[in-house]
Design an enzyme around this catalytic site. Structure first.
Site, short mmCIF file in Angstrom:
data_model
loop_
_atom_site.label_atom_id
_atom_site.label_comp_id
_atom_site.label_asym_id
_atom_site.label_seq_id
_atom_site.Cartn_x
_atom_site.Cartn_y
_atom_site.Cartn_z
N LYS A 42 0.84 -1.21 0.00
CA LYS A 42 0.00 0.00 0.00
C LYS A 42 0.87 1.26 0.00
O LYS A 42 0.67 2.17 -0.80
CB LYS A 42 -0.92 0.03 1.25
CG LYS A 42 -1.84 -1.18 1.36
CD LYS A 42 -2.75 -1.08 2.57
CE LYS A 42 -2.05 -1.10 3.91
NZ LYS A 42 -1.33 -2.36 4.21
N ARG A 84 -9.59 1.05 8.66
CA ARG A 84 -9.17 -0.31 9.01
C ARG A 84 -10.23 -1.03 9.81
O ARG A 84 -10.03 -2.19 10.18
CB ARG A 84 -7.93 -0.21 9.88
CG ARG A 84 -6.62 -0.55 9.20
CD ARG A 84 -5.58 -0.37 10.26
NE ARG A 84 -4.39 -1.08 10.01
CZ ARG A 84 -3.34 -0.56 9.38
NH1 ARG A 84 -3.40 0.64 8.88
NH2 ARG A 84 -2.25 -1.26 9.23
N ARG A 97 11.82 -5.54 5.00
CA ARG A 97 11.55 -4.12 4.74
C ARG A 97 12.53 -3.20 5.48
O ARG A 97 12.95 -3.46 6.59
CB ARG A 97 10.13 -3.75 5.18
CG ARG A 97 9.91 -2.25 5.13
CD ARG A 97 8.50 -1.82 5.19
NE ARG A 97 7.79 -2.33 6.34
CZ ARG A 97 6.48 -2.25 6.46
NH1 ARG A 97 5.75 -1.71 5.51
NH2 ARG A 97 5.89 -2.73 7.53
N ARG A 144 11.34 -1.19 11.01
CA ARG A 144 10.20 -0.82 11.86
C ARG A 144 10.10 -1.74 13.07
O ARG A 144 10.34 -2.94 12.97
CB ARG A 144 8.91 -0.89 11.03
CG ARG A 144 8.58 0.45 10.42
CD ARG A 144 7.43 0.43 9.47
NE ARG A 144 6.23 -0.25 9.94
CZ ARG A 144 5.09 -0.25 9.27
NH1 ARG A 144 5.01 0.40 8.12
NH2 ARG A 144 4.04 -0.90 9.71
N ARG A 163 -0.28 -8.73 13.38
CA ARG A 163 -0.89 -7.77 12.45
C ARG A 163 -1.74 -8.48 11.40
O ARG A 163 -2.79 -7.99 11.02
CB ARG A 163 0.21 -6.94 11.76
CG ARG A 163 0.78 -5.87 12.69
CD ARG A 163 2.15 -5.43 12.27
NE ARG A 163 2.18 -4.78 10.99
CZ ARG A 163 3.28 -4.64 10.26
NH1 ARG A 163 4.43 -5.12 10.69
NH2 ARG A 163 3.23 -4.03 9.10
#
Ligand code: AP5
Length: 209
Positions: A13, A88, A122, A155, A166
């Site tokens: 996203k 969300r 990431r 992160r 998550r």
């Protein structure tokens, strides 16, 4: 054009929203980035949400809706915006429906095993929020943001444990939004388990229809 990027953690996203921002010249509004800025600046909101985010749980709806309402009221969002990571929950979607009308909800589809690979590799820029991947989307210079030269970070919620949580939270709280937006005729499904340029071409095809 007013757009929402929907999809599980790691679907791309943020990566795609950054490209569409350049393509359409509209702001990219990521609730995750807004919260992370508050955490980094140690604001009162940041203190409230830090632990929630680290564990991969959702920030309470009232705080999230308030931050989005404020952001959408700024002049640069008048003609259009890309919402990344909001809404969300159904409650957030209902609140957004009262604030404005949306043109497309781009639902990025990607299998779990790929999501986990993407999230655990990431890297992100703490200054501008841009996402990279050590293998799939590396920066030009190792560990340095292409846009602003800042050192990249990992992160806090990209640990395997938080990622798993998550994904569970997504299944329970966010996935029902697919049907919610489908019922409103706004949902555009994008198969996103392909290289970034191909995902972007698919998004462009929807936007240019
Ligand atoms: P947020 O920052 O929104 O995180 P998320 O939804 O979990 O999504 P991610 O940013 O992890 O993934 P993404 O889909 O943007 O993927 P990306 O482009 O980075 O939220 C974080 C937290 O904030 C939440 O857990 C919650 O606590 C709180 N929060 C935020 N919004 C909230 C809300 N509305 N309500 C309540 N709480 C909220 O890509 C991932 C990786 O894959 C990158 O390394 C990238 O380089 C790579 N990649 C991208 N596309 C491709 C591709 N096509 N091929 C290969 N690799 C790719």
């Amino acid at each position: 054009m007013k757009l929402i990027f929907l999809g599980p953690p790691g679907a791309g996203k943020g990566t795609m929203a950054a490209r569409v921002k350049e393509y359409l010249g509209i702001p990219h509004i990521s609730t995750g980035n807004l919260f992370r800025e508050n955490v980094a600046e140690k604001t009162q909101l940041g203190m409230q949400v830090k632990e929630i985010m680290e564990q991969g749980n959702l920030v309470p709806d009232d705080l999230t809706i308030a931050i989005v309402k404020e952001r959408l009221s700024r002049p640069d969002a008048e003609k259009g915006f890309i919402l990344d990571g909001f809404p969300r929950t159904i409650l957030q979607a209902e609140a957004l429906e009262k604030m404005t009308s949306i043109k497309h909800v781009l639902n990025l589809i990607c299998p779990d095993r790929e999501l986990i690979r993407r999230l655990t590799g990431r890297r992100f820029c703490p200054a501008c929020g841009r996402s990279y991947h050590v293998e799939f989307i590396p920066p030009k210079q190792e560990n340095i943001c292409d846009d602003d030269g800042h050192q990249l970070s990992i992160r806090d919620d990209d640990t395997l444990e938080a990622v798993q949580n998550r994904l569970n939270v997504y299944m329970e709280k966010t996935r029902p939004l697919i049907e919610w937006y489908e019922n409103r005729g706004l949902l555009r499904n994008i198969e996103a388990d392909v290289p970034p340029d191909t995902v972007f071409e698919r998004i462009q095809a929807v936007l240019n229809k």
